[in-house]
Write an enzyme that holds these catalytic residues in place. Structure first.
Site, short mmCIF file in Angstrom:
data_model
loop_
_atom_site.label_atom_id
_atom_site.label_comp_id
_atom_site.label_asym_id
_atom_site.label_seq_id
_atom_site.Cartn_x
_atom_site.Cartn_y
_atom_site.Cartn_z
N VAL A 28 0.84 -1.20 0.00
CA VAL A 28 0.00 0.00 0.00
C VAL A 28 0.88 1.26 0.00
O VAL A 28 0.63 2.21 -0.74
CB VAL A 28 -0.96 0.00 1.22
CG1 VAL A 28 -1.74 1.31 1.28
CG2 VAL A 28 -1.93 -1.18 1.15
N ASP A 31 11.53 2.79 5.58
CA ASP A 31 11.15 1.37 5.56
C ASP A 31 12.32 0.55 6.10
O ASP A 31 13.48 0.90 5.85
CB ASP A 31 10.82 0.92 4.13
CG ASP A 31 9.81 -0.20 4.10
OD1 ASP A 31 8.71 0.00 3.55
OD2 ASP A 31 10.12 -1.29 4.63
N ASN A 32 12.01 -0.53 6.83
CA ASN A 32 13.11 -1.41 7.28
C ASN A 32 13.24 -2.62 6.36
O ASN A 32 14.06 -3.50 6.60
CB ASN A 32 12.90 -1.85 8.74
CG ASN A 32 11.73 -2.81 8.89
OD1 ASN A 32 10.98 -3.04 7.94
ND2 ASN A 32 11.56 -3.37 10.07
N LEU A 86 2.35 3.82 8.09
CA LEU A 86 1.89 2.52 7.59
C LEU A 86 2.81 1.38 8.01
O LEU A 86 2.53 0.22 7.70
CB LEU A 86 1.82 2.53 6.05
CG LEU A 86 0.58 3.08 5.36
CD1 LEU A 86 0.41 4.57 5.60
CD2 LEU A 86 0.63 2.83 3.87
N SER A 90 4.24 -1.61 9.33
CA SER A 90 3.89 -2.81 10.10
C SER A 90 3.67 -3.95 9.11
O SER A 90 3.12 -3.73 8.03
CB SER A 90 2.58 -2.60 10.88
OG SER A 90 2.14 -3.84 11.43
N ARG A 131 6.64 17.06 17.87
CA ARG A 131 7.82 17.92 17.82
C ARG A 131 7.77 18.89 16.65
O ARG A 131 8.09 20.06 16.79
CB ARG A 131 9.06 17.03 17.70
CG ARG A 131 10.28 17.57 18.36
CD ARG A 131 11.33 16.50 18.60
NE ARG A 131 11.51 15.54 17.54
CZ ARG A 131 11.32 14.23 17.68
NH1 ARG A 131 10.95 13.73 18.84
NH2 ARG A 131 11.52 13.42 16.66
N ALA A 175 -2.40 4.01 9.78
CA ALA A 175 -3.03 2.93 9.00
C ALA A 175 -3.42 1.85 10.00
O ALA A 175 -2.62 1.01 10.37
CB ALA A 175 -2.06 2.40 7.97
N TYR A 204 -1.16 -8.31 16.30
CA TYR A 204 -1.54 -7.32 15.29
C TYR A 204 -2.80 -6.56 15.71
O TYR A 204 -2.81 -5.33 15.76
CB TYR A 204 -1.77 -8.04 13.96
CG TYR A 204 -2.01 -7.13 12.77
CD1 TYR A 204 -1.02 -6.28 12.32
CD2 TYR A 204 -3.22 -7.15 12.09
CE1 TYR A 204 -1.24 -5.46 11.22
CE2 TYR A 204 -3.45 -6.35 10.99
CZ TYR A 204 -2.45 -5.50 10.55
OH TYR A 204 -2.66 -4.70 9.46
N GLN A 252 -4.01 15.13 24.81
CA GLN A 252 -3.03 15.68 25.76
C GLN A 252 -2.08 16.69 25.12
O GLN A 252 -1.71 17.67 25.74
CB GLN A 252 -2.23 14.52 26.35
CG GLN A 252 -1.46 14.89 27.61
CD GLN A 252 -0.76 13.66 28.19
OE1 GLN A 252 -1.33 12.57 28.21
NE2 GLN A 252 0.45 13.85 28.64
O1 LIG Z 1 -5.64 -19.57 1.59
C1 LIG Z 1 -6.52 -18.97 2.20
C2 LIG Z 1 -6.30 -17.74 2.89
C3 LIG Z 1 -7.33 -17.14 3.53
N1 LIG Z 1 -8.59 -17.70 3.49
C4 LIG Z 1 -9.72 -17.04 4.14
O2 LIG Z 1 -9.93 -15.81 3.46
C5 LIG Z 1 -10.34 -14.81 4.39
C6 LIG Z 1 -9.43 -13.63 4.24
O3 LIG Z 1 -8.17 -13.92 4.79
P1 LIG Z 1 -6.86 -13.02 4.55
O4 LIG Z 1 -5.72 -13.78 5.13
O5 LIG Z 1 -6.77 -12.62 3.13
O6 LIG Z 1 -7.09 -11.68 5.35
P2 LIG Z 1 -7.88 -11.33 6.66
O7 LIG Z 1 -9.19 -10.78 6.25
O8 LIG Z 1 -7.94 -12.46 7.61
O9 LIG Z 1 -6.97 -10.20 7.31
C7 LIG Z 1 -6.52 -9.11 6.50
O10 LIG Z 1 -7.56 -8.22 6.39
C8 LIG Z 1 -7.50 -6.90 6.73
C9 LIG Z 1 -6.16 -6.31 6.75
O11 LIG Z 1 -6.17 -5.05 7.37
C10 LIG Z 1 -5.20 -7.20 7.44
O12 LIG Z 1 -3.93 -6.67 7.36
C11 LIG Z 1 -5.18 -8.61 6.98
O13 LIG Z 1 -4.69 -9.40 8.00
C12 LIG Z 1 -10.31 -15.47 5.77
O14 LIG Z 1 -11.60 -15.82 6.15
C13 LIG Z 1 -9.49 -16.72 5.59
O15 LIG Z 1 -9.96 -17.76 6.41
C14 LIG Z 1 -8.81 -18.90 2.82
O16 LIG Z 1 -9.93 -19.41 2.80
N2 LIG Z 1 -7.76 -19.50 2.20
#
Ligand SMILES: O=c1ccn([C@@H]2O[C@H](COP(=O)(O)OP(=O)(O)O[C@H]3OC[C@@H](O)[C@H](O)[C@H]3O)[C@@H](O)[C@H]2O)c(=O)[nH]1
EC number: 4.1.1.35
Length: 433
Positions: free
Chosen positions: A100, A119-120, A159, A161, A192, A200, A231, A248
């Site tokens: 992003v 960025d790291n 952003l 993370s 500052r 984000a 997270y 504050q």
């Molecule tokens: O191989 C897969 C991967 C994921 N899924 C499913 O697909 C859905 C989406 O999973 P993802 O891993 O893509 O992402 P998630 O929705 O869980 O989290 C994400 O969404 C919002 C962002 O802000 C986060 O950074 C990210 O973690 C979940 O229900 C998961 O169970 C599958 O069915 N198969």
């Protein structure tokens, strides 16, 4: 016999002649020496000229080569708007080399701002922003936000993370530090220098929601010791920190809760569902649908998200704002979409718990003049089409590729690594739903 006077006359004439002859001889000598000198000089000059022209002959092809090299090294940047000093902002994007962050950097640069990317490179990639390296408005700093940063800026998009479940669960303590200490450092910087900070945040702050859809006033349902807690809770405390600094210290904050996003530069092996399904299809493997597949997600295209982030930053809304596509689909529907586009052998339904529904709810208007892009009916309708487009373009090209491992293939910004480079598989047991 010659008379005495006649003899004197004769000797006087021959003395004069002698002098004359001597004079002529001297002149002839001087002339010949002078001639020799001139001759030698012109020989030397000729020699020098010959050497110079030989040098020219040797140097010219080298000059030509340098000109060619200079031409090939002259960076061509995407078009950048000109902004006056008054309108041009100094903007910091932490995590700006990520999926992003790099798209956000592109927009801010093209809008004519001065952008510093920090960025790291844990999940970010230098190649995501390499097209800006060397531009006078752009700076790239290899820095971890867990350490303080001292620069002068007007706005901070924070952003930094890891965002995909396998990445943020890879080192939960580091994820917590990034979202807590890292956010404290950025808020300290904002205080500052008097900058506005946009955090984000994520739809994951709603956890495993008991309310559907999740509007911003919902407090969430998060397991503080669950596998995703580093997270979810990290982002929740980051939000808390933002509002503490606002109340504050008077720091101006904006909080974006980002829902599922897809698009170019997303890492194929980052473990989220879009990249997982695409990668599995590419490798001729079954698609791993977790649970029954009835869990829902709403996928937004990355440029819509970026427009939303910029609109939010420049709005007067300081409360949290959901950024996502309100058009909701089950994961099974999404898998079917891909299955219909590519000849996938089968869909795998696992036994894991996957009942969670996630959708940002009805879009709202931030202010009269600032309409979030998710409100745009055209974008909502076209999102599935865009997914199909990305899918068709990438996949069809990759199927045609003779390399069976699709090693390091680049297609419209998607990078596919050889199977041996993949992160450990995302297992069902880790998923909340
Ligand atoms: O191989 C897969 C991967 C994921 N899924 C499913 O697909 C859905 C989406 O999973 P993802 O891993 O893509 O992402 P998630 O929705 O869980 O989290 C994400 O969404 C919002 C962002 O802000 C986060 O950074 C990210 O973690 C979940 O229900 C998961 O169970 C599958 O069915 N198969």
């Amino acid at each position: 016999m010659l008379s005495q006077p006649l003899l004197r006359l004769v000797s006087a004439v021959s003395r004069r002649r002698m002098k004359l002859l001597l004079g002529i001889a001297l002149l002839a000598y001087v002339a010949s020496v002078w001639g020799n000198l001139i001759n030698m000089r012109s020989i030397q000059e000729n020699r020098e000229l010959r050497i110079e022209s030989r040098i020219e002959e040797i140097i010219e092809p080298l000059r030509e080569k340098i000109r060619d090299l200079e031409k090939s090294f002259t960076q061509k940047y995407p078009p950048v708007k000109f902004l006056s000093e008054k309108d041009r902002k100094r903007i910091l994007v932490t995590g700006g080399a990520g999926f992003v962050g790099s798209h956000l950097t592109d927009k801010l640069m093209m809008d004519g701002h001065e952008v510093t990317v920090v960025d790291n490179f844990f999940t970010g990639r230098k190649r995501n922003v390499e097209h800006w390296i060397g531009h006078e408005n752009f700076e790239l700093i290899n820095h971890d936000v867990v350490e303080p940063l001292y620069i002068e800026v007007d706005q901070i998009y924070h952003l930094a993370s890891p965002a995909s479940p396998p990445n943020y669960m890879y080192n939960p303590i580091k994820t917590l530090k990034t979202n807590t200490i890292g956010t404290l450092n950025m808020l300290g910087l904002a205080k500052r220098v008097g900058a506005r900070l946009l955090l984000a945040s994520t739809s994951e702050v709603y956890g495993d929601p008991e309310v559907h859809p999740q509007t911003e006033d919902y407090w969430g349902h998060v397991n503080p010791i669950g596998p995703r807690a580093c997270y979810d809770e990290g982002k929740r405390v980051a939000e808390t920190m933002c509002y503490a600094y606002m109340k504050q210290e008077g720091v101006e904050v904006r909080v974006a809760r980002i829902f599922n996003t897809f698009g170019p530069r997303m890492h194929m092996n980052d473990g989220r569902v879009v990249s997982n399904f695409i990668l599995q299809a590419l490798q001729g493997e079954p698609l791993t649908v977790y649970g029954s597949g009835s869990q829902t997600r709403a996928f937004q295209y990355v440029s819509d998200l970026v427009n939303g982030l910029v609109a939010l930053m420049n709005s007067n809304v300081s409360s949290p704002v959901n950024l996502g596509n309100p058009e909701e689909h089950t994961i099974l529907e999404f898998a079917q979409l891909i299955k219909n586009l590519v000849a996938v052998r089968e869909l795998l339904a696992s036994t894991g718990c996957a009942l969670c529904h996630r959708c940002p709810g009805a879009p709202r208007i931030l202010s009269q003049e600032c309409l979030l892009p998710t409100v745009d009916q055209e974008i909502r309708v076209s999102d599935t089409t865009r997914l199909e487009w990305v899918w068709l373009n990438c996949v069809s090209k990759m199927w045609a590729c003779p390399d069976p491992h699709f090693s390091q293939l680049q297609c419209l910004g998607w990078s596919v690594l050889a199977p041996s480079c993949l992160l450990p598989a995302w297992t069902v047991g880790q998923d909340r739903g």
